[in-house]
Design a protein around this motif. Sequence first.
Motif, PDB file in Angstrom:
ATOM      1  N   ARG A 237       3.107  11.536 -17.867  1.00 16.48           N
ATOM      2  CA  ARG A 237       2.407  12.018 -19.052  1.00 16.48           C
ATOM      3  C   ARG A 237       2.860  11.234 -20.283  1.00 16.48           C
ATOM      4  O   ARG A 237       3.941  10.635 -20.299  1.00 16.48           O
ATOM      5  CB  ARG A 237       2.666  13.518 -19.247  1.00 16.48           C
ATOM      6  N   LEU A 238       2.039  11.273 -21.294  1.00 15.22           N
ATOM      7  CA  LEU A 238       2.302  10.539 -22.533  1.00 15.22           C
ATOM      8  C   LEU A 238       3.487  11.152 -23.276  1.00 15.22           C
ATOM      9  O   LEU A 238       3.637  12.367 -23.345  1.00 15.22           O
ATOM     10  CB  LEU A 238       1.045  10.586 -23.412  1.00 15.22           C
ATOM     11  N   PHE A 239       4.354  10.277 -23.822  1.00 15.54           N
ATOM     12  CA  PHE A 239       5.528  10.684 -24.606  1.00 15.54           C
ATOM     13  C   PHE A 239       6.431  11.669 -23.851  1.00 15.54           C
ATOM     14  O   PHE A 239       6.792  12.732 -24.350  1.00 15.54           O
ATOM     15  CB  PHE A 239       5.102  11.264 -25.957  1.00 15.54           C
ATOM     16  N   THR A 240       6.766  11.278 -22.626  1.00 16.60           N
ATOM     17  CA  THR A 240       7.723  12.044 -21.836  1.00 16.60           C
ATOM     18  C   THR A 240       8.727  11.071 -21.219  1.00 16.60           C
ATOM     19  O   THR A 240       8.396   9.932 -20.908  1.00 16.60           O
ATOM     20  CB  THR A 240       7.044  12.823 -20.685  1.00 16.60           C
ATOM     21  N   LYS A 241       9.952  11.541 -21.065  1.00 18.34           N
ATOM     22  CA  LYS A 241      10.970  10.769 -20.355  1.00 18.34           C
ATOM     23  C   LYS A 241      10.821  11.096 -18.879  1.00 18.34           C
ATOM     24  O   LYS A 241      10.896  12.261 -18.486  1.00 18.34           O
ATOM     25  CB  LYS A 241      12.361  11.161 -20.867  1.00 18.34           C
ATOM     26  N   ASP A 242      10.589  10.063 -18.064  1.00 22.14           N
ATOM     27  CA  ASP A 242      10.235  10.347 -16.676  1.00 22.14           C
ATOM     28  C   ASP A 242      10.677   9.205 -15.758  1.00 22.14           C
ATOM     29  O   ASP A 242      10.859   8.066 -16.199  1.00 22.14           O
ATOM     30  CB  ASP A 242       8.724  10.552 -16.556  1.00 22.14           C
ATOM     31  N   ILE A 243      10.861   9.549 -14.490  1.00 21.87           N
ATOM     32  CA  ILE A 243      11.146   8.571 -13.439  1.00 21.87           C
ATOM     33  C   ILE A 243      10.145   8.811 -12.318  1.00 21.87           C
ATOM     34  O   ILE A 243      10.011   9.932 -11.828  1.00 21.87           O
ATOM     35  CB  ILE A 243      12.578   8.718 -12.881  1.00 21.87           C
ATOM     36  N   LEU A 244       9.432   7.781 -11.929  1.00 22.32           N
ATOM     37  CA  LEU A 244       8.481   7.874 -10.829  1.00 22.32           C
ATOM     38  C   LEU A 244       8.960   6.980  -9.690  1.00 22.32           C
ATOM     39  O   LEU A 244       9.370   5.838  -9.917  1.00 22.32           O
ATOM     40  CB  LEU A 244       7.090   7.432 -11.260  1.00 22.32           C
ATOM     41  N   THR A 245       8.889   7.488  -8.471  1.00 20.50           N
ATOM     42  CA  THR A 245       9.245   6.683  -7.301  1.00 20.50           C
ATOM     43  C   THR A 245       8.114   6.781  -6.282  1.00 20.50           C
ATOM     44  O   THR A 245       7.603   7.872  -6.014  1.00 20.50           O
ATOM     45  CB  THR A 245      10.561   7.175  -6.665  1.00 20.50           C
ATOM     46  N   GLY A 246       7.722   5.642  -5.750  1.00 20.79           N
ATOM     47  CA  GLY A 246       6.647   5.624  -4.768  1.00 20.79           C
ATOM     48  C   GLY A 246       6.788   4.447  -3.823  1.00 20.79           C
ATOM     49  O   GLY A 246       7.531   3.500  -4.084  1.00 20.79           O
ATOM     50  N   LYS A 247       6.054   4.523  -2.724  1.00 21.82           N
ATOM     51  CA  LYS A 247       6.067   3.441  -1.740  1.00 21.82           C
ATOM     52  C   LYS A 247       4.892   2.498  -1.982  1.00 21.82           C
ATOM     53  O   LYS A 247       3.777   2.938  -2.248  1.00 21.82           O
ATOM     54  CB  LYS A 247       5.997   4.012  -0.321  1.00 21.82           C
ATOM     55  N   ILE A 248       5.166   1.221  -1.861  1.00 21.14           N
ATOM     56  CA  ILE A 248       4.130   0.207  -2.000  1.00 21.14           C
ATOM     57  C   ILE A 248       3.751  -0.275  -0.610  1.00 21.14           C
ATOM     58  O   ILE A 248       4.590  -0.793   0.136  1.00 21.14           O
ATOM     59  CB  ILE A 248       4.619  -1.001  -2.835  1.00 21.14           C
ATOM     60  N   THR A 249       2.497  -0.090  -0.236  1.00 20.78           N
ATOM     61  CA  THR A 249       1.993  -0.581   1.042  1.00 20.78           C
ATOM     62  C   THR A 249       1.198  -1.854   0.778  1.00 20.78           C
ATOM     63  O   THR A 249       0.177  -1.830   0.099  1.00 20.78           O
ATOM     64  CB  THR A 249       1.091   0.457   1.719  1.00 20.78           C
ATOM     65  N   TYR A 250       1.683  -2.958   1.313  1.00 26.14           N
ATOM     66  CA  TYR A 250       1.025  -4.240   1.063  1.00 26.14           C
ATOM     67  C   TYR A 250       0.840  -4.983   2.380  1.00 26.14           C
ATOM     68  O   TYR A 250       1.480  -4.686   3.391  1.00 26.14           O
ATOM     69  CB  TYR A 250       1.842  -5.090   0.092  1.00 26.14           C
ATOM     70  N   LYS A 251      -0.046  -5.962   2.367  1.00 26.71           N
ATOM     71  CA  LYS A 251      -0.309  -6.772   3.553  1.00 26.71           C
ATOM     72  C   LYS A 251       0.551  -8.023   3.493  1.00 26.71           C
ATOM     73  O   LYS A 251       0.535  -8.747   2.507  1.00 26.71           O
ATOM     74  CB  LYS A 251      -1.791  -7.150   3.603  1.00 26.71           C
ATOM     75  N   GLN A 252       1.296  -8.271   4.569  1.00 28.97           N
ATOM     76  CA  GLN A 252       2.162  -9.449   4.585  1.00 28.97           C
ATOM     77  C   GLN A 252       1.341 -10.741   4.533  1.00 28.97           C
ATOM     78  O   GLN A 252       1.734 -11.718   3.903  1.00 28.97           O
ATOM     79  CB  GLN A 252       3.056  -9.425   5.824  1.00 28.97           C
ATOM     80  N   LYS A 253       0.227 -10.742   5.243  1.00 30.35           N
ATOM     81  CA  LYS A 253      -0.668 -11.906   5.197  1.00 30.35           C
ATOM     82  C   LYS A 253      -1.963 -11.474   4.529  1.00 30.35           C
ATOM     83  O   LYS A 253      -2.966 -11.205   5.176  1.00 30.35           O
ATOM     84  CB  LYS A 253      -0.917 -12.441   6.609  1.00 30.35           C
ATOM     85  N   HIS A 254      -1.907 -11.398   3.215  1.00 30.42           N
ATOM     86  CA  HIS A 254      -3.045 -10.890   2.445  1.00 30.42           C
ATOM     87  C   HIS A 254      -4.130 -11.953   2.315  1.00 30.42           C
ATOM     88  O   HIS A 254      -3.872 -13.051   1.819  1.00 30.42           O
ATOM     89  CB  HIS A 254      -2.572 -10.457   1.059  1.00 30.42           C
ATOM     90  N   LYS A 255      -5.312 -11.613   2.790  1.00 31.02           N
ATOM     91  CA  LYS A 255      -6.450 -12.513   2.654  1.00 31.02           C
ATOM     92  C   LYS A 255      -7.104 -12.274   1.309  1.00 31.02           C
ATOM     93  O   LYS A 255      -7.503 -11.148   0.996  1.00 31.02           O
ATOM     94  CB  LYS A 255      -7.451 -12.270   3.782  1.00 31.02           C
ATOM     95  N   VAL A 256      -7.178 -13.305   0.490  1.00 35.11           N
ATOM     96  CA  VAL A 256      -7.683 -13.114  -0.876  1.00 35.11           C
ATOM     97  C   VAL A 256      -9.142 -12.692  -0.845  1.00 35.11           C
ATOM     98  O   VAL A 256      -9.913 -13.086   0.034  1.00 35.11           O
ATOM     99  CB  VAL A 256      -7.526 -14.402  -1.725  1.00 35.11           C
ATOM    100  N   THR A 257      -9.524 -11.878  -1.811  1.00 35.64           N
ATOM    101  CA  THR A 257     -10.898 -11.410  -1.914  1.00 35.64           C
ATOM    102  C   THR A 257     -11.798 -12.520  -2.433  1.00 35.64           C
ATOM    103  O   THR A 257     -11.341 -13.551  -2.943  1.00 35.64           O
ATOM    104  CB  THR A 257     -10.987 -10.213  -2.877  1.00 35.64           C
ATOM    105  N   PHE A 258     -13.095 -12.286  -2.307  1.00 40.23           N
ATOM    106  CA  PHE A 258     -14.068 -13.251  -2.814  1.00 40.23           C
ATOM    107  C   PHE A 258     -13.878 -13.441  -4.316  1.00 40.23           C
ATOM    108  O   PHE A 258     -13.939 -14.553  -4.830  1.00 40.23           O
ATOM    109  CB  PHE A 258     -15.489 -12.748  -2.524  1.00 40.23           C
ATOM    110  N   TYR A 259     -13.608 -12.320  -5.012  1.00 41.50           N
ATOM    111  CA  TYR A 259     -13.404 -12.413  -6.462  1.00 41.50           C
ATOM    112  C   TYR A 259     -12.128 -13.187  -6.780  1.00 41.50           C
ATOM    113  O   TYR A 259     -12.094 -14.003  -7.703  1.00 41.50           O
ATOM    114  CB  TYR A 259     -13.332 -11.017  -7.091  1.00 41.50           C
ATOM    115  N   THR A 260     -11.054 -12.919  -6.030  1.00 33.84           N
ATOM    116  CA  THR A 260      -9.806 -13.630  -6.276  1.00 33.84           C
ATOM    117  C   THR A 260     -10.014 -15.135  -6.119  1.00 33.84           C
ATOM    118  O   THR A 260      -9.482 -15.934  -6.892  1.00 33.84           O
ATOM    119  CB  THR A 260      -8.707 -13.171  -5.297  1.00 33.84           C
ATOM    120  N   LYS A 261     -10.789 -15.503  -5.122  1.00 30.27           N
ATOM    121  CA  LYS A 261     -10.990 -16.924  -4.834  1.00 30.27           C
ATOM    122  C   LYS A 261     -11.911 -17.603  -5.829  1.00 30.27           C
ATOM    123  O   LYS A 261     -11.644 -18.724  -6.280  1.00 30.27           O
ATOM    124  CB  LYS A 261     -11.551 -17.075  -3.415  1.00 30.27           C
TER     125      LYS A 261
END
Length: 291
Positions: A237-261
């Motif tokens: 939330r806005l103007f609050t002292k906070d700590i967020l922790t989460g897991k990042i799920t990513y692809k090791q061999k990420h194929k770039v999107t048409f837009y990225t390319k």
Amino acid sequence: VSVLQPDIDQDVVEWTGNFRDNTLKIFREMVLKLKDENPDIIIWPETGYPGVLNYEPWRAKEIAAWLKGPWQIIGSDKMEVTRENEKKYYNTAFLIDESGTIRGEYSKYHLVPFGEYVPLQDVFPFIKKVVRRYGYEGFTSGKIIEPVIYRDEVKIGTLICYDSLFPEISRKFVKKGASFLVHLSYETWYGKTPATAQIFQNTCLRAIENEVPLVRCVASGMSGFVDSDGRIRSKSRLFTKDILTGKITYKQKHKVTFYTKYGDWFVFFTLIMIGVLVVINRKKKDDSINN
């Protein structure tokens, strides 16, 4: 990944004395609270570190010693001294490892006009002399868009503030192998307005365009986690002292999107087609008048 949102007001004349000590104390307390979370990476907001980290390497080692194990991405000023003994300052994100060694960095590519620099200083040198006479020391824009690398295997694209509004920066990070994006920002000066939420929503587009997750760390909200489909999984939330922790799920061999390319080819293609249609329509009108 853990995100630190300290809710610290940086509206001070100089980062010295009590302000620096109190700021580091707040960050230390937040980092120590992550002992049970055991994150791989801890992220600080834009200019979170109250000083010039590359000129104070002992501070990086001190910060790393607070909690053994995680690497940290720290927003800080950076200073370089040229051969002409001129000081140049950058708005930078430093990646430090578990020992406090700086392993990578990225300096903000798109600076805010009049907020972080005065335009045309390089074209008209007298402008630089005038603003320095009145005590204004602006930032220099970064020149390299290159991911930082966590443990020599995971590439991370680090966007700083204004950078998130320019899709070409995120595209370049991902084209160079970034598995996910991190957005460091400050935004406190917007107050309790919709501005920071609007920036957050806009930043989600960078995740959608490139199909990579995104983590956002802001000094005083709204921080959060975004998946590769652009959905906000958690946020503070806005103007609050906070700590967020989460897991990042990513692809090791990420194929770039048409837009990225290919980028914004569709926009330019549409503009060209509109221009062609305008010309054809005008020609038809001229032919009908002549007939």
